[in-house]
Scaffold this motif. Sequence first.
Motif, mmCIF file in Angstrom:
data_model
loop_
_atom_site.group_PDB
_atom_site.id
_atom_site.type_symbol
_atom_site.label_atom_id
_atom_site.label_comp_id
_atom_site.label_asym_id
_atom_site.label_seq_id
_atom_site.Cartn_x
_atom_site.Cartn_y
_atom_site.Cartn_z
ATOM 1 N N SER A 184 0.861 -1.186 0.000
ATOM 2 C CA SER A 184 0.000 0.000 0.000
ATOM 3 C C SER A 184 0.893 1.230 0.000
ATOM 4 O O SER A 184 2.108 1.126 0.219
ATOM 5 N N TYR A 213 -13.525 -4.276 -6.613
ATOM 6 C CA TYR A 213 -12.316 -3.737 -5.974
ATOM 7 C C TYR A 213 -11.132 -4.185 -6.815
ATOM 8 O O TYR A 213 -11.153 -5.271 -7.414
ATOM 9 N N ALA A 269 -12.907 1.556 1.568
ATOM 10 C CA ALA A 269 -11.566 1.929 1.094
ATOM 11 C C ALA A 269 -11.383 3.433 0.999
ATOM 12 O O ALA A 269 -10.294 3.904 0.693
ATOM 13 N N GLU A 270 -12.458 4.191 1.243
ATOM 14 C CA GLU A 270 -12.353 5.654 1.234
ATOM 15 C C GLU A 270 -13.527 6.209 2.040
ATOM 16 O O GLU A 270 -14.552 5.529 2.204
ATOM 17 N N PRO A 271 -13.396 7.423 2.574
ATOM 18 C CA PRO A 271 -14.524 7.994 3.330
ATOM 19 C C PRO A 271 -15.685 8.335 2.401
ATOM 20 O O PRO A 271 -15.447 8.738 1.261
ATOM 21 N N ASP A 322 -21.162 0.117 4.796
ATOM 22 C CA ASP A 322 -19.804 0.645 4.898
ATOM 23 C C ASP A 322 -18.887 -0.453 5.434
ATOM 24 O O ASP A 322 -19.188 -1.058 6.472
ATOM 25 N N ILE A 323 -17.793 -0.711 4.728
ATOM 26 C CA ILE A 323 -16.807 -1.704 5.203
ATOM 27 C C ILE A 323 -15.479 -0.991 5.401
ATOM 28 O O ILE A 323 -15.089 -0.157 4.598
ATOM 29 N N GLY A 373 -11.234 -1.148 6.612
ATOM 30 C CA GLY A 373 -10.049 -1.970 6.816
ATOM 31 C C GLY A 373 -8.829 -1.240 6.317
ATOM 32 O O GLY A 373 -8.936 -0.199 5.673
ATOM 33 N N LEU A 374 -7.670 -1.787 6.616
ATOM 34 C CA LEU A 374 -6.417 -1.199 6.124
ATOM 35 C C LEU A 374 -5.399 -2.306 5.963
ATOM 36 O O LEU A 374 -5.418 -3.293 6.713
ATOM 37 N N SER A 375 -4.544 -2.144 4.962
ATOM 38 C CA SER A 375 -3.575 -3.187 4.637
ATOM 39 C C SER A 375 -2.748 -3.596 5.842
ATOM 40 O O SER A 375 -2.501 -4.784 6.055
ATOM 41 N N ASP A 417 -6.921 7.245 11.369
ATOM 42 C CA ASP A 417 -8.344 7.419 11.068
ATOM 43 C C ASP A 417 -9.062 7.944 12.306
ATOM 44 O O ASP A 417 -8.872 7.420 13.406
ATOM 45 N N ARG A 465 -9.052 11.890 8.444
ATOM 46 C CA ARG A 465 -7.835 11.350 9.030
ATOM 47 C C ARG A 465 -7.098 12.458 9.768
ATOM 48 O O ARG A 465 -7.339 13.627 9.533
ATOM 49 N N ILE A 470 -7.702 9.982 -0.352
ATOM 50 C CA ILE A 470 -7.905 8.773 -1.148
ATOM 51 C C ILE A 470 -8.636 9.152 -2.419
ATOM 52 O O ILE A 470 -9.658 9.825 -2.371
ATOM 53 N N ASN A 526 -4.617 5.439 -2.040
ATOM 54 C CA ASN A 526 -4.182 6.352 -0.972
ATOM 55 C C ASN A 526 -3.062 7.240 -1.488
ATOM 56 O O ASN A 526 -2.102 6.751 -2.070
HETATM 57 O O1 DLL Z 1 -8.472 0.463 1.690
HETATM 58 C C1 DLL Z 1 -8.649 -1.784 2.544
HETATM 59 C C2 DLL Z 1 -10.065 -1.837 2.106
HETATM 60 C C3 DLL Z 1 -10.377 -2.365 0.879
HETATM 61 C C4 DLL Z 1 -11.072 -1.402 2.955
HETATM 62 C C5 DLL Z 1 -11.701 -2.450 0.477
HETATM 63 C C6 DLL Z 1 -12.389 -1.490 2.587
HETATM 64 C C7 DLL Z 1 -12.702 -2.014 1.335
HETATM 65 P P1 DLL Z 1 -5.571 0.634 2.390
HETATM 66 O O2 DLL Z 1 -5.406 0.824 0.931
HETATM 67 O O3 DLL Z 1 -4.403 0.260 3.193
HETATM 68 O O4 DLL Z 1 -6.633 -0.476 2.664
HETATM 69 O O5 DLL Z 1 -6.207 1.985 2.953
HETATM 70 C C8 DLL Z 1 -6.567 2.078 4.300
HETATM 71 O O6 DLL Z 1 -8.294 3.666 3.755
HETATM 72 O O7 DLL Z 1 -6.695 3.805 6.923
HETATM 73 C C9 DLL Z 1 -8.715 4.663 5.843
HETATM 74 O O8 DLL Z 1 -8.090 5.924 5.870
HETATM 75 C C10 DLL Z 1 -9.281 4.397 4.463
HETATM 76 N N1 DLL Z 1 -10.521 3.603 4.545
HETATM 77 C C11 DLL Z 1 -10.669 2.285 4.361
HETATM 78 N N2 DLL Z 1 -11.971 1.942 4.497
HETATM 79 C C12 DLL Z 1 -12.644 3.080 4.809
HETATM 80 C C13 DLL Z 1 -14.003 3.398 5.089
HETATM 81 C C14 DLL Z 1 -7.947 -0.471 2.237
HETATM 82 N N3 DLL Z 1 -14.956 2.471 5.063
HETATM 83 C C15 DLL Z 1 -7.156 3.434 4.592
HETATM 84 N N4 DLL Z 1 -14.297 4.682 5.409
HETATM 85 C C16 DLL Z 1 -7.704 3.542 5.992
HETATM 86 C C17 DLL Z 1 -13.343 5.643 5.441
HETATM 87 C C18 DLL Z 1 -11.707 4.136 4.846
HETATM 88 N N5 DLL Z 1 -12.055 5.402 5.159
#
Ligand code: DLL
Length: 440
Positions: free
Chosen positions: A100, A143, A219-221, A240-241, A243-245, A309, A333, A339, A344
């Motif tokens: 990431s 995705y 993956a984004e707000p 809303d789901i 997570g982060l890598s 976050d 954040r 994002i 990111n």
């Molecule tokens: O975005 C993992 C992911 C994939 C989550 C698919 C949900 C769906 P990274 O690329 O490492 O991982 O980015 C993580 O994205 O710290 C937040 O700032 C932001 N983020 C992830 N989900 C949300 C959300 C994936 N539901 C970073 N709402 C995190 C707001 C989110 N921000």
Amino acid sequence: MSTWNDPPGGFHPISAPDYLPREQLQKIQLQRLQSVVGRAYDRVPLTHSRMDERGLTPASVGSLADIAKLPFTVKTDLRDTYPFGLFASPMEEIVRLHASSGTTGKPIVVAYTQADLDVWSEVMVRALVACGMHRGDVIQNAYGYGLFTGGLGAHYGGEALGATVIPISGGNTERQLMVMQDFGVTAICCTPSYFLHLLESAKETKIDFSKLRVGVFGAEPWSDSMRERIQDESGIRAHDIYGLSEIIGPGVGIECMERRGLHIFEDHFFPEIVDSETGEVLPEGAEGELVLTTLSKQAMPLIRYRTRDVTALVSEQCACGRTLRRIRRIGRRSDDMFIIRGVNVFPSQVETALLRVEGTLPHYQIILTREVGLDQMEVKVEVTPEVFSDEIRALESLQRKLEASIENILGLRVKVTLVEPRTLARSEGKAKRVTDLRSV
Ligand code: DLL
């Protein structure tokens, strides 16, 4: 009210930990915390030395509250130990790597053993079940597949649920819409902004996606008004789901049918909220920075990881019957990362890319807009007086070089606009590099 025998979407035994009495859950958490701290202390030199500096050993963790004594892990720790310095398993046991954005030119790398992948699939199944999904669902997984965790995370979760997964990945909107209609898609996983883009395009092509029931967006707000727009225009239920890598990928938290905050899968990820300035643990309900500890990760256990976050913990029991605590939806954040199209971006990465090319001044402005539902990013860059007096062809070539340099680092095509020296606003103190013109 549903019970764990009757979760929305049908019974799935894998969801049992969602409904454990709190005391039982806390026992599991403590046991796993002690074990993961021991693993990190024994196998990760950075954790070992930081604990030593504070006079701590794994035996210092006698209760869950003792977690507050442990040192934090931050994103730059991953950069400083790039690529494999935080791994706690030998390479022969690591079966997957993802990456990431880091804060500059290099990405951060994360690793999984087979047991880690099994946990990831488990939490993803629990997340999809919480969204009311089940066997027989046809999931369009838009995705991105690749180093991004979104694609493969949702993929294996969907398969483990017993649903039909279409691994279409991101992009190619026309094909997405064709598949959605022709394959009888009932659920879609993608970023909310991409779904909005699909909706806009569907209007022109008059696509029928009346079978589509659920969207799993993250993956984004994204705001509540964006949810309303998505639901009104498509008739689906949008979840809303989160997570982060660094922690695992998607599946750290999910909105259940109630959609009043995201349940955190606390048997695998221990949440705390801290003051982002002082690092002090804040009381339940207060807004602050989410800190997560991986309780069962083998390949790359992270102790007290500062996610940046901003959210708050909600501990009232949810009407869905799950005993897992929730976090409020994440709107911002505490650092300058943003994002765009699910990628990111740190302004410092853009800066690194610009500095690799000669002929520009270190003055730039990043402008984010949304056109027909799709996020766009433009970088305005001041050129040096010498370059500015050059002929147009030289300027075009510089522009292309800058675009290529940015794409190289971000993996994202963005528009570069060259501007005259001394035309971008200067700020006193901390520069404000990003102007966000996105409305929803
Ligand atoms: O975005 C993992 C992911 C994939 C989550 C698919 C949900 C769906 P990274 O690329 O490492 O991982 O980015 C993580 O994205 O710290 C937040 O700032 C932001 N983020 C992830 N989900 C949300 C959300 C994936 N539901 C970073 N709402 C995190 C707001 C989110 N921000």
